[in-house]
Scaffold this active site. Structure first.
Site, PDB file in Angstrom:
ATOM      1  CB  CYS A   8      -5.307  -9.590   6.121  1.00 18.40           C
ATOM      2  SG  CYS A   8      -4.408 -10.257   7.478  1.00 18.40           S
TER       3      CYS A   8
ATOM      4  NE  ARG B 261      -6.734  -3.697   5.680  1.00 22.92           N
ATOM      5  CZ  ARG B 261      -5.763  -4.553   6.350  1.00 22.92           C
ATOM      6  NH1 ARG B 261      -5.669  -5.680   6.186  1.00 22.92           N
ATOM      7  NH2 ARG B 261      -5.097  -3.977   7.400  1.00 22.92           N
TER       8      ARG B 261
ATOM      9  CE  LYS C 217       1.092  -7.703  12.415  1.00 22.57           C
ATOM     10  NZ  LYS C 217       0.826  -6.938  11.279  1.00 22.57           N
ATOM     11  CG  ASN C 218      -0.166  -3.991  13.755  1.00 21.88           C
ATOM     12  OD1 ASN C 218       0.566  -4.760  12.842  1.00 21.88           O
ATOM     13  ND2 ASN C 218      -1.439  -4.053  13.997  1.00 21.88           N
TER      14      ASN C 218
ATOM     15  CG  ASP D  48      -6.156  -6.439  14.498  1.00 19.29           C
ATOM     16  OD1 ASP D  48      -6.676  -6.026  13.378  1.00 19.29           O
ATOM     17  OD2 ASP D  48      -4.831  -5.520  14.454  1.00 19.29           O
TER      18      ASP D  48
ATOM     19  NE  ARG E  27       0.654 -11.162   7.038  1.00 19.16           N
ATOM     20  CZ  ARG E  27      -0.205 -10.094   6.881  1.00 19.16           C
ATOM     21  NH1 ARG E  27      -1.287 -10.804   6.556  1.00 19.16           N
ATOM     22  NH2 ARG E  27      -0.054  -8.934   7.049  1.00 19.16           N
TER      23      ARG E  27
END
Ligand code: UD1
Length: 421
Positions: free
Chosen positions: A117, A122, A22-23, A305, A397
């Protein structure tokens, strides 16, 4: 709102294939804004963050077509505002990745400050400083970033800390700048390297990705490319941790052992058997799991993560493990939920002490963010009795078909779709 209903304990065993990362897919999709030509991307995972980004790209004029397992993206009808409104951005922080490409290609971008999130403040100051260094005029007004530059100009810029999406945003912008850009203190994550490979396939001149210094020689325009997204090391790593947690035997297909090295080293240290071959990675959980301290850090350190999933593992390990979270300041929201399942965890600022081994028992728990959800699902599979994990939309997600993959490994997991009242 969907929930997962899990009946445990089960021992995870069998083969599972890693989905595309995904990233890595998110910035790859936004690279479609850098060109008028089509981008063909393979192995894009079917997860909610990708659909969210597709909506935003659609608003920006990118037409997406799915054929033969590939996504073909082409910006056919650019909207003159080049704007990313709050409604389309608020649920996903990575939406900010449209900023660099839009600015570089169109000379203007208006992007809402992102949400995402709830794992810390952030900020995106590094993205903005980097673009400013390339000559952009950047203003913050009414919750929006408004950036303008007739043409970006190559420069030397040093990030204050390695930031993954920050590096990606500025690197993408630099591909169309006049002259050479030297970026220092860059994030070295495999997803940054994957994006650089895609940009080079489009005709960019990027070198050094995967090291702290990236050099970009700007070009006049970028063209069409075909690219396969790298496998998801976080998703794959989650199933491997599950193997050890449940004393199981899981073979992960199609993953990169090099990208997973920080996790694989750790799993071997806690007592698992780890076998790596050219095609797959097999992890078997032995009898006793050792407690081992962990500190998250940017790549090639242990990924933040996978911290939550590792914490679930440590609840069943022999001894006390101290887990230090150095990347995000508020990333232990899974700890109180694990405690509801019988874990003994004490959190003090950026550190959590996990006292193991404790038998886990099923409970109703609440997912708070993407990776915390994965941690609670693994804990549910290992726990005695019924677990219901609420707010599975966080999980959706970033995990493609997680219940199906877990079922294939023997877990008793079902998705309950609960209509919104
Ligand atoms: C990316 C990943 C996310 C992962 C994180 C760290 C994507 C889409 N998401 O997020 O899954 O958890 O990397 O590996 O790729 N920071 C600033 N100012 C900035 C940017 C970052 O202070 O402008 C700080 C952050 O608050 C954080 C640290 O830098 O403490 C690292 O964050 P960053 O690497 O930017 O995370 P993301 O790119 O958002």
């Amino acid at each position: 709102m969907d929930k997962f209903h899990i009946v445990g304990p089960t021992r995870l065993a069998g083969r599972v294939r890693a989905s595309g990362a995904k990233n890595a897919a998110l910035p790859a999709l936004t690279a479609s804004l850098l060109t008028d030509a089509p981008l063909t991307l393979r192995r894009v995972p079917h997860v909610r963050d990708i659909r969210t980004l597709q909506k935003l790209l659609d608003h920006l004029g990118v037409v997406t077509e799915e054929t033969g397992g590939a996504l073909i993206l082409r910006r056919e009808r650019p909207n003159p505002e080049h704007d990313a409104p709050y409604d389309l951005v608020r649920t996903m922080r990575a939406s900010v990745l449209v900023l660099g490409p839009l600015l570089a290609k169109e000379g203007h971008a208006r992007v809402s400050l992102p949400g995402g999130c709830a794992i810390g403040v952030r900020p995106i100051d590094q993205h903005l400083k980097g673009l400013t260094a390339l000559g952009a005029d950047v203003q913050l007004t009414h919750g929006y970033v408004e950036a303008t530059a007739a043409r970006l100009v190559g420069a030397r810029f040093r990030f204050d800390m390695p930031t993954v999406t920050g590096t990606e945003n500025v690197m993408m912008a630099a591909t169309l700048a006049r002259g050479t850009t030297v970026l220092e203190c860059c994030a070295c994550e495999p997803e940054v390297v994957d994006l650089a490979n895609l940009l080079n396939a489009m005709g960019a001149h990027v070198s050094g990705a995967g090291t702290e210094t990236i050099v970009v020689d700007g070009v006049e325009s970028l063209g069409a490319a075909e690219h396969a997204i790298i496998p998801d090391r976080i998703e794959g790593g989650t199933y491997l941790i599950g193997a050890v947690l449940t004393r199981g035997d899981v073979t992960l297909e199609g993953a990169s052992a090099a990208d997973l090295a920080p996790l694989l080293d750790k799993l071997a240290e806690v007592g698992a058997s780890v076998e790596v071959s050219a095609e797959d990675i097999r992890v078997q959980g032995a009898g006793d799991i050792q407690s081992l301290d962990l500190e998250t850090s940017p790549h090639p350190g242990f990924p933040t993560d996978l911290q939550a999933q590792y914490m679930a593992l440590m609840t069943r390990a022999d001894g006390v493990a101290t887990i230090s979270e150095t990347v995000f300041e508020n990333r232990f929201q899974h700890a109180p939920e694990l405690a509801r399942m019988g874990a003994d965890i004490r959190v003090d600022g950026g550190r959590a002490r996990v006292y193991g081994p404790k038998p886990l028992t099923g409970a109703g728990v609440m997912a708070t963010d993407l990776r915390a959800s994965a941690c609670l699902v693994l804990a549910g599979v290992a726990a005695q009795g019924e677990t219901v994990v609420d707010r599975i939309y966080h999980l959706d997600r970033g995990y493609e078909g997680m219940e199906l993959k877990l079922q294939k490994l023997g877990a008793r997991v079902a998705r309950w779709s609960v209509p919104m009242s």
